[in-house]
Design an enzyme around this catalytic site. Structure first.
Site, mmCIF file in Angstrom:
data_model
loop_
_atom_site.group_PDB
_atom_site.id
_atom_site.type_symbol
_atom_site.label_atom_id
_atom_site.label_comp_id
_atom_site.label_asym_id
_atom_site.label_seq_id
_atom_site.Cartn_x
_atom_site.Cartn_y
_atom_site.Cartn_z
ATOM 1 N N HIS A 1 1.227 -1.451 0.057
ATOM 2 C CA HIS A 1 -0.069 0.105 0.041
ATOM 3 C C HIS A 1 0.847 1.105 -0.125
ATOM 4 O O HIS A 1 1.894 1.129 0.230
ATOM 5 C CB HIS A 1 -1.147 -0.172 0.801
ATOM 6 C CG HIS A 1 -0.548 0.312 2.252
ATOM 7 N ND1 HIS A 1 -0.703 1.379 3.021
ATOM 8 C CD2 HIS A 1 0.139 -0.847 3.483
ATOM 9 C CE1 HIS A 1 0.029 1.449 4.066
ATOM 10 N NE2 HIS A 1 0.158 -0.417 4.882
ATOM 11 N N ASP B 1 6.229 2.379 6.982
ATOM 12 C CA ASP B 1 5.038 1.134 6.204
ATOM 13 C C ASP B 1 4.379 2.773 6.517
ATOM 14 O O ASP B 1 3.532 3.438 6.349
ATOM 15 C CB ASP B 1 4.656 0.665 8.101
ATOM 16 C CG ASP B 1 3.085 0.626 7.310
ATOM 17 O OD1 ASP B 1 2.068 0.530 6.785
ATOM 18 O OD2 ASP B 1 2.103 0.525 9.102
ATOM 19 N N GLU C 1 -5.538 1.595 3.292
ATOM 20 C CA GLU C 1 -5.209 0.490 4.176
ATOM 21 C C GLU C 1 -5.272 0.719 5.265
ATOM 22 O O GLU C 1 -5.753 0.314 5.766
ATOM 23 C CB GLU C 1 -3.697 -0.171 3.430
ATOM 24 C CG GLU C 1 -3.377 -1.761 4.277
ATOM 25 C CD GLU C 1 -2.740 -1.437 5.635
ATOM 26 O OE1 GLU C 1 -2.478 -2.547 5.937
ATOM 27 O OE2 GLU C 1 -2.533 -0.409 6.298
ATOM 28 N N GLU C 2 -4.278 1.588 6.115
ATOM 29 C CA GLU C 2 -4.527 1.865 7.223
ATOM 30 C C GLU C 2 -6.286 2.279 8.137
ATOM 31 O O GLU C 2 -5.807 1.606 8.259
ATOM 32 C CB GLU C 2 -4.110 3.568 7.374
ATOM 33 C CG GLU C 2 -2.227 3.626 6.845
ATOM 34 C CD GLU C 2 -1.429 2.591 7.358
ATOM 35 O OE1 GLU C 2 -2.057 1.617 8.744
ATOM 36 O OE2 GLU C 2 -0.085 2.699 7.087
ATOM 37 N N ASP D 1 3.811 -4.944 3.031
ATOM 38 C CA ASP D 1 3.859 -3.728 3.794
ATOM 39 C C ASP D 1 5.011 -2.799 3.786
ATOM 40 O O ASP D 1 5.203 -1.968 3.495
ATOM 41 C CB ASP D 1 3.198 -4.159 5.013
ATOM 42 C CG ASP D 1 2.377 -2.657 5.102
ATOM 43 O OD1 ASP D 1 2.847 -1.754 5.458
ATOM 44 O OD2 ASP D 1 1.367 -2.587 6.047
#
Ligand SMILES: *[C@@H]1O[C@H](CO)[C@@H](O)[C@H](O)[C@H]1NC(C)=O
Ligand SMILES: *[C@@H]1O[C@H](CO)[C@@H](O)[C@H](O)[C@H]1NC(C)=O
Ligand SMILES: *[C@@H]1O[C@H](CO)[C@@H](O)[C@H](O)[C@H]1NC(C)=O
Ligand SMILES: *[C@@H]1O[C@H](CO)[C@@H](O)[C@H](O)[C@H]1NC(C)=O
Ligand SMILES: *[C@@H]1O[C@H](CO)[C@@H](O)[C@H](O)[C@H]1NC(C)=O
Length: 674
Positions: free
Chosen positions: A344, A354, A391-392, A420
């Site tokens: 992502h 991340d 995504e988060e 990720d």
């Protein structure tokens, strides 16, 4: 006669050698020179330049900066690329406040801000980051005494009850670190709490030097994240709405709250420092020994009170456009078979680890594939590079795409490989569906350990034991979830160092091998191990696991047979590749690809129907917790609570249901109608 036979034999083997060297279509089920070349093309500077570009500014999903990052990825892919946009419900903070009233001191109003270190080069743009909040938190205000609930797990609230602490109507203070934050809030809410504060205790997050002197969380550092308890756009469970779609069915937020997927009490994430301050205002019984903090810190108490907090949160849940970006490298022989690589792009703040270490690895990997293509390589199957958004917030970009493309993906996707965070710290962490274990091990022997170039990744990986530790994909937490848990695509999730090399190498084998490198013997043995541990959970209970064991035995037999078939086909192909056999090859590969789908069930898990995979899924009480046989596990937990005949009959039903799915997988591997 003898010499003649020998000469003939010699002649034959020479011919044979000649055929296999000049005939390009002999079976390749191993590493090819292109794959070795791929490893040698690694470029540090390319990865670091991508990382720099992607992380200069915060890029929260759907923000202007996120869309700039999407354009950057789109234009950096050296292959035909496109983007696909959805309209999804995201969540933003409008107002947050927290005040503490305690009998012994004047009211204290928390600033709820993180203080960047002046030496941090990003401190100048730090103010552009979103204020600390829980995405999809309930809008509301509560003024109530505090209670302390350790990690906020089901068992922690049970413990509080057994100690005579009633959390009803209080604001629960809980620590981050053991379970998904959305489940902390849900568990507190179910226990009767009126509000929840989740903090990072020094014991869990400040054992060493804080950033920038070391890697640990600064005192004012706050873990931002989502408290949504399902996957994808909350308003479109099981389907998706494109950004340009004028009319689209959506579920209301009231309905989502009613289902328990969004909280009905307000919550906020807070820093270790603020957590410490709140602890000092909680009296009552001393908390159990293991609930205490760092050694030497003042003792933690359970409450309720005497400290009272006013926790107020106002959020804005609103439809926003999110953007997935794709690059496609078309396969030469089997363009309609897909090997997908995903990562992502959106981040709560800058995303250096991340997720953009993974995005940088994806872009660097795409450049290496482009160089291979220039040297004449063409993948046998189509490779699709995916860069997800949102995504988060709840794996939204990947989930919407899988939901929209469900039928084509279930009939064509060979495997999904997720990364990720590619650079996270020392160590190599892999989770996978078990038919991929042997391939992962083989590939790890080809790649140098980036942290110790004198050995392979495999050497470092096994250093902790006799066989490499491979986890399973039951947990939520990142973008493989929809692929595995919703539609049953064989998948891998990797975290760490030189991820681009092993990621690409595994992808190349999956894309190029004529016979898919899947091994269902490892699946059967993994299923057996998990069956034993779930049987232990139900030890002494009125249920039988023998249907499950029987089905696993059948799967093992089918796996042995299919491996023999692979071997026979390989032997046959040495030298003699007839057109007719191509369809045989395709038929065998389809069985290997589709066997994983058999583990999915149309009905899904009881009470959480979106989860279709009966072997791997998240724990009902912790979305991060990976479970094998989640449906059986849920049923056992319920039955142990109620201990009724009906509940145990339901456990037996769940065992039969899984046994049938495993049986179906062996029927797929066998490949004949009954
Ligand atoms: C990559 O960069 C790191 C950090 O700058 C350096 O330590 C390492 O030696 C480099 N590796 C290669 C293969 O250039
Ligand atoms: C906890 O407190 C609430 C409200 O004060 C009350 O209704 C409930 O019965 C209490 N529960 C127990 C187990 O005492
Ligand atoms: C709690 O704080 C909010 C401001 O954030 C305020 O509007 C509200 O009146 C306060 N509630 C109480 C009971 O003091
Ligand atoms: C919520 O966000 C939307 C845009 O996404 C904006 O139009 C609206 O004004 C916001 N509402 C509030 C109360 O800020
Ligand atoms: C690096 O690998 C070599 C060879 O396996 C080993 O002897 C050495 O201890 C390793 N170094 C570290 C720092 O792990």
């Amino acid at each position: 006669m003898k010499p003649l036979v020998q000469r003939f034999h010699f002649l034959f083997s020479t011919l044979y050698l000649l055929i296999i060297t000049i005939y390009p279509t002999h079976i390749t089920s191993s590493f090819t020179p292109y794959h070795t070349l791929f490893l040698s093309l690694a470029s540090n500077s390319s990865a670091s330049s991508h990382l720099h570009h992607l992380t200069r500014l915060p890029h929260l999903s759907s923000s202007h900066e996120d869309s700039l990052a999407a354009s950057y990825v789109l234009s950096s892919f050296p292959f035909p690329s496109h983007s696909t946009s959805y309209s999804a419900l995201l969540s933003f903070p409008i107002h947050r406040s927290l005040s503490l009233f305690s009998p012994s001191s004047p009211p204290f109003h928390f600033s709820l801000t993180q203080i960047p270190s002046p030496s941090d080069p990003s401190s100048a743009v730090f103010s552009l980051t979103v204020p600390t909040f829980h995405a999809y938190a309930h809008t509301g205000s509560v003024t109530a005494p505090l209670t302390y609930a350790y990690y906020g797990r089901v068992e922690d609230f049970k413990k509080l009850r057994s100690l005579g602490i009633n959390v009803t109507g209080t604001v629960v203070l809980a620590r981050y670190g053991k379970i998904y934050r959305g489940d902390i809030v849900k568990n507190a809410q179910d226990a009767g709490a009126s509000g929840v504060l989740v903090y990072s205790d020094y014991e869990d997050y400040a054992k060493g030097k804080a950033f920038p002197a070391g890697p640990w969380l600064p005192e004012s550092g706050v873990q931002v994240g989502s408290v949504f308890r399902a996957l994808g756009d909350p308003t479109t469970p099981g389907w998706s709405c494109k950004a340009d779609e004028e009319e689209c069915e959506r579920v209301s937020t009231e309905e989502i709250v009613r289902r328990g997927d969004m909280p009905s009490v307000p919550s906020l994430p807070i820093s270790g420092k603020d957590g410490e301050k709140l602890h000092k205002a909680i009296g009552g019984k001393v908390a159990p020994d293991d609930w205490q903090g760092l050694e030497g810190a003042p003792a933690y108490h359970l409450g309720p009170g005497p400290g009272v907090v006013n926790l107020t949160y106002i959020g804005n849940e609103t439809l926003r456009t999110i953007q997935n970006v794709f690059a496609v490298i078309e396969g030469k022989e089997e363009p309609d078979r897909y090997v997908l690589l995903g990562n992502h792009r959106d981040a709560w703040t800058f995303g250096a680890v991340d997720p953009n270490s993974g995005t940088a690895a994806l872009l660097e990997l795409s450049e290496r594939l482009y160089k291979l293509q220039k040297k004449g390589w063409k993948p046998r199957r189509t490779i699709i590079l995916c860069n997800w958004d949102a995504e988060e917030y709840g794996l939204i970009g990947s989930t919407e795409w899988v939901e929209e493309n469900r039928e084509l993906l279930t009939s064509r996707a060979v495997a999904y490989l997720n990364v990720d965070s590619a650079v996270y710290g020392p160590g190599f962490y892999v989770s996978a569906t078990p038919q991929l274990d042997p391939l992962l091990i083989e590939a790890s022997k080809m790649v140098r350990d980036p942290d110790n170039s004198s050995q392979t990744l495999y050497d470092s990986w096994i250093s902790s034991g006799s066989s490499p530790p491979i986890d399973r994909l039951g947990g939520g937490g990142t973008d493989y979830a929809a692929f595995v848990q919703h539609i049953g695509v064989p998948s891998v999730d990797m975290i760490f160092g030189n991820a681009a090399s092993i990621w690409g190498l595994v992808a190349l084998r999956l894309a190029d091998d004529e016979i898919l490198p899947f091994d269902y013997i490892s699946y059967a043995s993994e299923l057996k191990t998990s069956a034993k541990s779930i049987e232990e959970e139900a030890a002494g209970c009125p249920v039988s696991f023998s249907p499950l064991y029987k089905s696993i035995e059948d799967l093992k037999t089918a796996a042995v047979n299919v491996n023999k078939e692979k071997k026979a086909l390989e032997d046959k192909f040495w030298g003699l590749s007839l057109r007719k056999d191509k369809s045989k090859l395709r038929e065998l590969n389809d069985r290997l690809m589709m066997a994983e789908r058999a583990f999915t069930d149309r009905e899904g898990l009881s009470g959480r129907e979106w989860y279709k995979h009966l072997i791997y899924g998240p724990s009902k009480y912790d979305d991060y917790g990976s479970k094998s046989y989640p449906g059986i596990d849920d049923a056992i937990k319920e039955a142990k609570k109620s201990n009724t005949t009906e509940a145990w009959r339901f456990v037996q039903h769940e065992i039969y249901r899984v046994a049938r799915a495993v049986k179906h997988a062996s029927l797929v591997l066998n490949g004949g109608l009954t």
